[in-house]
Design a protein around this motif. Sequence first.
Motif, PDB file in Angstrom:
ATOM      1  N   TRP A 269       0.836  -1.207   0.000  1.00  0.00           N
ATOM      2  CA  TRP A 269       0.000   0.000   0.000  1.00  0.00           C
ATOM      3  C   TRP A 269       0.867   1.253   0.000  1.00  0.00           C
ATOM      4  CZ3 TRP A 269      -0.054   3.998   3.487  1.00  0.00           C
ATOM      5  CH2 TRP A 269      -1.068   4.946   3.317  1.00  0.00           C
ATOM      6  N   SER A 270       1.892   1.267   0.842  1.00  0.00           N
ATOM      7  CA  SER A 270       2.693   2.476   1.009  1.00  0.00           C
ATOM      8  C   SER A 270       3.535   2.791  -0.218  1.00  0.00           C
ATOM      9  CB  SER A 270       3.593   2.360   2.245  1.00  0.00           C
ATOM     10  OG  SER A 270       4.526   1.302   2.100  1.00  0.00           O
ATOM     11  N   GLN A 271       3.864   1.789  -1.031  1.00  0.00           N
ATOM     12  CA  GLN A 271       4.636   2.043  -2.245  1.00  0.00           C
ATOM     13  C   GLN A 271       3.867   2.928  -3.219  1.00  0.00           C
ATOM     14  OE1 GLN A 271       5.510  -1.983  -3.394  1.00  0.00           O
ATOM     15  NE2 GLN A 271       7.511  -1.985  -2.384  1.00  0.00           N
ATOM     16  N   ASN A 272       2.532   2.889  -3.105  1.00  0.00           N
ATOM     17  CA  ASN A 272       1.693   3.700  -3.980  1.00  0.00           C
ATOM     18  C   ASN A 272       1.198   4.985  -3.314  1.00  0.00           C
ATOM     19  OD1 ASN A 272       1.797   1.771  -6.086  1.00  0.00           O
ATOM     20  ND2 ASN A 272       0.190   0.581  -5.094  1.00  0.00           N
ATOM     21  N   ASP A 273       1.119   4.987  -1.969  1.00  0.00           N
ATOM     22  CA  ASP A 273       0.462   6.098  -1.277  1.00  0.00           C
ATOM     23  C   ASP A 273       1.338   6.832  -0.261  1.00  0.00           C
ATOM     24  OD1 ASP A 273      -1.782   3.957  -1.972  1.00  0.00           O
ATOM     25  OD2 ASP A 273      -2.760   5.910  -1.852  1.00  0.00           O
ATOM     26  N   ASP A 274       2.381   6.219   0.244  1.00  0.00           N
ATOM     27  CA  ASP A 274       3.189   6.865   1.267  1.00  0.00           C
ATOM     28  C   ASP A 274       4.612   6.320   1.197  1.00  0.00           C
ATOM     29  OD1 ASP A 274       4.388   7.938   3.503  1.00  0.00           O
ATOM     30  OD2 ASP A 274       2.669   7.656   4.809  1.00  0.00           O
ATOM     31  N   GLU A 275       5.448   6.979   0.404  1.00  0.00           N
ATOM     32  CA  GLU A 275       6.812   6.494   0.220  1.00  0.00           C
ATOM     33  C   GLU A 275       7.622   6.547   1.506  1.00  0.00           C
ATOM     34  OE1 GLU A 275       8.705   8.494  -2.973  1.00  0.00           O
ATOM     35  OE2 GLU A 275       7.334   7.728  -4.509  1.00  0.00           O
ATOM     36  N   ARG A 276       7.257   7.413   2.442  1.00  0.00           N
ATOM     37  CA  ARG A 276       7.985   7.476   3.714  1.00  0.00           C
ATOM     38  C   ARG A 276       7.856   6.162   4.481  1.00  0.00           C
ATOM     39  NH1 ARG A 276       5.531  11.669   7.284  1.00  0.00           N
ATOM     40  NH2 ARG A 276       3.651  10.697   6.400  1.00  0.00           N
ATOM     41  N   LEU A 277       6.648   5.606   4.500  1.00  0.00           N
ATOM     42  CA  LEU A 277       6.421   4.343   5.202  1.00  0.00           C
ATOM     43  C   LEU A 277       7.144   3.208   4.500  1.00  0.00           C
ATOM     44  CD1 LEU A 277       5.075   2.529   7.297  1.00  0.00           C
ATOM     45  CD2 LEU A 277       2.994   2.546   5.891  1.00  0.00           C
ATOM     46  N   SER A 278       7.052   3.155   3.173  1.00  0.00           N
ATOM     47  CA  SER A 278       7.732   2.105   2.415  1.00  0.00           C
ATOM     48  C   SER A 278       9.227   2.149   2.658  1.00  0.00           C
ATOM     49  CB  SER A 278       7.428   2.263   0.921  1.00  0.00           C
ATOM     50  OG  SER A 278       8.145   1.320   0.160  1.00  0.00           O
ATOM     51  N   SER A 279       9.793   3.346   2.644  1.00  0.00           N
ATOM     52  CA  SER A 279      11.225   3.493   2.872  1.00  0.00           C
ATOM     53  C   SER A 279      11.605   3.102   4.299  1.00  0.00           C
ATOM     54  CB  SER A 279      11.641   4.948   2.606  1.00  0.00           C
ATOM     55  OG  SER A 279      13.008   5.145   2.888  1.00  0.00           O
ATOM     56  N   ALA A 280      10.777   3.488   5.271  1.00  0.00           N
ATOM     57  CA  ALA A 280      11.064   3.157   6.670  1.00  0.00           C
ATOM     58  C   ALA A 280      11.040   1.655   6.894  1.00  0.00           C
ATOM     59  CB  ALA A 280      10.061   3.851   7.586  1.00  0.00           C
ATOM     60  N   ILE A 281      10.067   0.958   6.282  1.00  0.00           N
ATOM     61  CA  ILE A 281      10.002  -0.495   6.403  1.00  0.00           C
ATOM     62  C   ILE A 281      11.268  -1.125   5.830  1.00  0.00           C
ATOM     63  CG2 ILE A 281       8.832  -2.566   5.566  1.00  0.00           C
ATOM     64  CD1 ILE A 281       6.190  -1.003   5.698  1.00  0.00           C
ATOM     65  N   PHE A 282      11.676  -0.643   4.675  1.00  0.00           N
ATOM     66  CA  PHE A 282      12.853  -1.209   4.008  1.00  0.00           C
ATOM     67  C   PHE A 282      14.107  -1.060   4.865  1.00  0.00           C
ATOM     68  CE2 PHE A 282      16.604  -0.716   1.331  1.00  0.00           C
ATOM     69  CZ  PHE A 282      16.560  -1.886   0.586  1.00  0.00           C
ATOM     70  N   TYR A 283      14.373   0.146   5.337  1.00  0.00           N
ATOM     71  CA  TYR A 283      15.615   0.386   6.070  1.00  0.00           C
ATOM     72  C   TYR A 283      15.582  -0.202   7.474  1.00  0.00           C
ATOM     73  CZ  TYR A 283      17.369   3.274   2.308  1.00  0.00           C
ATOM     74  OH  TYR A 283      17.826   3.695   1.089  1.00  0.00           O
TER      75      TYR A 283
END
Length: 377
Positions: A30-44
């Motif tokens: 979901w965040s990859q499409n709507d909230d890049e901050r969350l996607s990036s935080a999950i990744f790191y």
Amino acid sequence: MAVDPAALDPAVLLAGPRGRRLCLEWARTWSQNDDERLSSAIFYAAHNLDPGRGVSRVLFSVGTDGSDRDADHGSKPPAPGDVARLLADASLTEPGGPAVMSALAAAVGNARYWQPPDGEDVLAAAPEMRAALARVAHLLAGSPQASWWTTPAGGPARDAEQWSVEFAGTTVDGELVRNAAEILELSRVGRVEEEALAERDWPADPRASFSGPWWSKPPSALTRTTRALAGVGPAGLALVEDALGWEAATVHRIRPPRDTRVYEIDGPDAWAHLCRRYPVRVTAARRQVWYQTTGRIGLWVMPDWAGVAQDVDAVHLTVAGYLATAGRTIQVDGDVASVLAGWDPDQTYWLTDVDHDHSTDQVWHRGESEWARATDA
């Protein structure tokens, strides 16, 4: 309003590592499409928590001079609390479309029972993440795409379709075909010999760096089936643990015997019951690998599938049962425990011989993100 007894309890998705990983994967999608901050935080955050960080899992960034630099020495990575706050503040939408199946496939495909949990699993298990993931679990449990996760083999009707999947290159020409009774007996003998060998020759210390058999499913030579899903095909195409990158498969229907007796593994209690009633010792052979995945030291058992076959014809693992049970310590009795490992969700293992209807053969190919049935030229 009446409560559907088959409805998925959101707590099931937080009970086991695969269910928590499902919630995290959907949040990431979901965040990859709507909230890049969350996607990036999950990744790191996941990278920083991974036990292989800096060895089997390394990040590199490109410096201003064009050289590669180890990103592990960069700014402070986000912690689980940071990810949880971003997820708690996210305006999550109702799960729908292929995103749920994609998240489920990722949760299944990243299961591993022979080494410590990866960074995403560690992140999803962090106490700080529980409340935020509970939001996701509630949304997923109420999704129409999850409506079949609690249903028995093939659905409410025992005569519903069941499909066998054979991935290209997994069958050897001239391979000896045995009946179910022979397969089960050979497996039983092999398990006894394997445990005796491990007791004699393998390390006694659960913490020793040593790899061995990690699965507790029935023998793979038995017939295995899943249901077919509208617009997706047999679930056994996409929901595969430890997959090897197959790009083609042949599927066909099987015809179960009449009055089939199917045991449903719908959660930890059902697995513990099998292990308690039909136990076979596997402590020596699995003490290292199951310590790696659970951190537990103690006695281990799994079901004796030849014994189970005396009472039932097949054993089915529901998706909900998989998400709540796979990969965690399941207490059986006293200091005896077990791990459900290597069993794909919705998969039925047939402990008796079944008819294969090859007139229904279909060829499927994997595209960039999903499987599709091949069309006739």
